[in-house]
Design an enzyme around this catalytic site. Structure first.
Site, PDB file in Angstrom:
ATOM      1  N   LYS A 141      22.002  -1.196  32.333  1.00 58.98           N
ATOM      2  CA  LYS A 141      20.623  -0.955  32.817  1.00 58.98           C
ATOM      3  C   LYS A 141      20.074  -2.147  33.599  1.00 58.98           C
ATOM      4  O   LYS A 141      20.610  -3.248  33.536  1.00 58.98           O
ATOM      5  CB  LYS A 141      19.703  -0.626  31.635  1.00 58.98           C
ATOM      6  CG  LYS A 141      19.909   0.804  31.139  1.00 58.98           C
ATOM      7  CD  LYS A 141      18.855   1.244  30.154  1.00 58.98           C
ATOM      8  CE  LYS A 141      19.120   2.707  29.756  1.00 58.98           C
ATOM      9  NZ  LYS A 141      18.213   3.191  28.722  1.00 58.98           N
ATOM     10  N   ARG A 158      24.396   3.668  22.814  1.00 56.73           N
ATOM     11  CA  ARG A 158      24.780   4.634  23.863  1.00 56.73           C
ATOM     12  C   ARG A 158      25.339   3.828  25.034  1.00 56.73           C
ATOM     13  O   ARG A 158      24.615   3.020  25.615  1.00 56.73           O
ATOM     14  CB  ARG A 158      23.557   5.446  24.281  1.00 56.73           C
ATOM     15  CG  ARG A 158      23.838   6.516  25.318  1.00 56.73           C
ATOM     16  CD  ARG A 158      22.555   7.286  25.649  1.00 56.73           C
ATOM     17  NE  ARG A 158      22.813   8.339  26.627  1.00 56.73           N
ATOM     18  CZ  ARG A 158      22.803   8.136  27.933  1.00 56.73           C
ATOM     19  NH1 ARG A 158      22.544   6.946  28.438  1.00 56.73           N
ATOM     20  NH2 ARG A 158      23.059   9.143  28.765  1.00 56.73           N
TER      21      ARG A 158
HETATM   22  C1  9MG Z   1      19.839   9.786  28.938  1.00 57.78           C
HETATM   23  N1  9MG Z   1      19.562   8.391  28.633  1.00 57.78           N
HETATM   24  C2  9MG Z   1      19.555   7.349  29.512  1.00 57.78           C
HETATM   25  N2  9MG Z   1      19.234   6.215  28.872  1.00 57.78           N
HETATM   26  C3  9MG Z   1      19.030   6.548  27.571  1.00 57.78           C
HETATM   27  C4  9MG Z   1      18.667   5.827  26.418  1.00 57.78           C
HETATM   28  O1  9MG Z   1      18.377   4.537  26.471  1.00 57.78           O
HETATM   29  N3  9MG Z   1      18.564   6.478  25.259  1.00 57.78           N
HETATM   30  C5  9MG Z   1      18.817   7.820  25.184  1.00 57.78           C
HETATM   31  N4  9MG Z   1      18.693   8.422  23.991  1.00 57.78           N
HETATM   32  N5  9MG Z   1      19.147   8.567  26.257  1.00 57.78           N
HETATM   33  C6  9MG Z   1      19.257   7.929  27.418  1.00 57.78           C
END
Ligand code: 9MG
Length: 278
Positions: A226, A260
């Site tokens: 990110k 994630r």
């Molecule tokens: C779809 N998506 C993109 N970034 C995310 C994040 O930080 N958390 C979750 N749950 N979904 C995300």
């Protein structure tokens, strides 16, 4: 706090003593592939899923609409066209399938086809979303987002980001319980990068343990590749692996139970070592 997450056909340990879980990102959006072609996109996504499974992924998160800052919504038909073939192809792969969607119709269709979890960046606020998941046994990831992907990074503002995100998640969990959804199906997510500055993201990350204790639910953290990793490392997106791994380890050290990520093999290795020595 709950020791398990009930995730459709699976019961996942989210106990503090267990290795944190890795959710692998499987995007099937045109901007996640260099050359169009529907069948090529599907083939590429399936190969990617096989690699993630071989690398030890715990949950596969399938997404048909980009949620990057500034990205546009896709139609219901396009999202279903992208996601459903993957659900059919992967539903017996031995790993829980999560669907990254905020559309109740996509939730309904994918759950009926075998999805085990719904990951909603909109916190199940769309009319009808809670009713769809209440009638199923899938897990729910309820995420906080300020505004929407088109506008969320224009001017994020909070008086107290940790208190406000915590209050939002508390309210959503209350709504879920009122809809009859069992606590052991719910995990929470502060939504790093979704209407947050770097300082907001860092404050939320550092308060993971406190928010989990307040909300009595396991926390999922997404920070892989990110902007916050780019800002801290001064690296473009394709050079953010080391920063993302450090972020994942920091998240679990602060108590997160699920991360994630894009880079499953590297994250699984990093977490195995972290878990063994901590
Ligand atoms: C779809 N998506 C993109 N970034 C995310 C994040 O930080 N958390 C979750 N749950 N979904 C995300």
């Amino acid at each position: 706090m709950q020791t398990h997450l009930q995730c459709g056909r699976y019961r996942l340990s989210v106990d503090a003593a267990a290795r944190p879980l890795v959710m692998g990102i499987l995007n099937i959006t045109p901007d996640s592939f260099s050359d169009g072609g529907k069948y090529h996109m599907l083939d590429t996504a399936l190969s990617h899923a096989e690699e993630m499974i071989a690398a030890g992924v715990d949950i596969i998160d399938i997404g048909g609409e980009s949620s990057r800052p500034g990205s546009l919504a896709v139609s219901l038909k396009d999202e279903l066209d992208r996601v459903m073939p993957l659900v059919y192809a992967l539903r017996d792969c031995g790993k829980p399938l999560s669907i990254d969607t905020y559309k109740p119709e996509v939730m309904r269709e994918t759950i009926a086809a075998g999805a085990d979890m719904i990951n909603d960046i909109n916190g199940f606020r769309a009319p009808g979303a809670l009713q769809v998941v209440a009638d199923a046994d899938c897990a729910l990831c309820v995420m906080h987002m300020q505004n929407d992907p088109q506008s969320m990074q224009l001017q994020p503002e909070y008086d107290d980001v940790v208190a406000e995100v915590g209050e939002f998640l508390r309210e959503r969990i209350g709504q879920m319980e009122q809809a009859g959804i069992a606590r052991e199906r719910i995990c929470i997510d502060p939504g790093l990068g979704f209407g947050k500055t770097l300082a907001h993201n860092i404050a939320l990350l550092k308060n993971t343990r406190q928010m989990q204790a307040f909300l009595q639910a396991p926390m999922l953290i997404g920070l892989s590749r990110k902007t916050m990793i780019g800002a801290l490392t001064d690296r473009p997106i394709e050079q953010r692996l080391a920063g993302s791994l450090a972020g994942a380890l920091a998240a679990v050290a602060h108590g997160a139970r699920i991360v994630r990520v894009h880079d499953v093999a590297e994250t699984v290795d990093a977490l195995r070592v972290w878990h063994a020595v901590s």
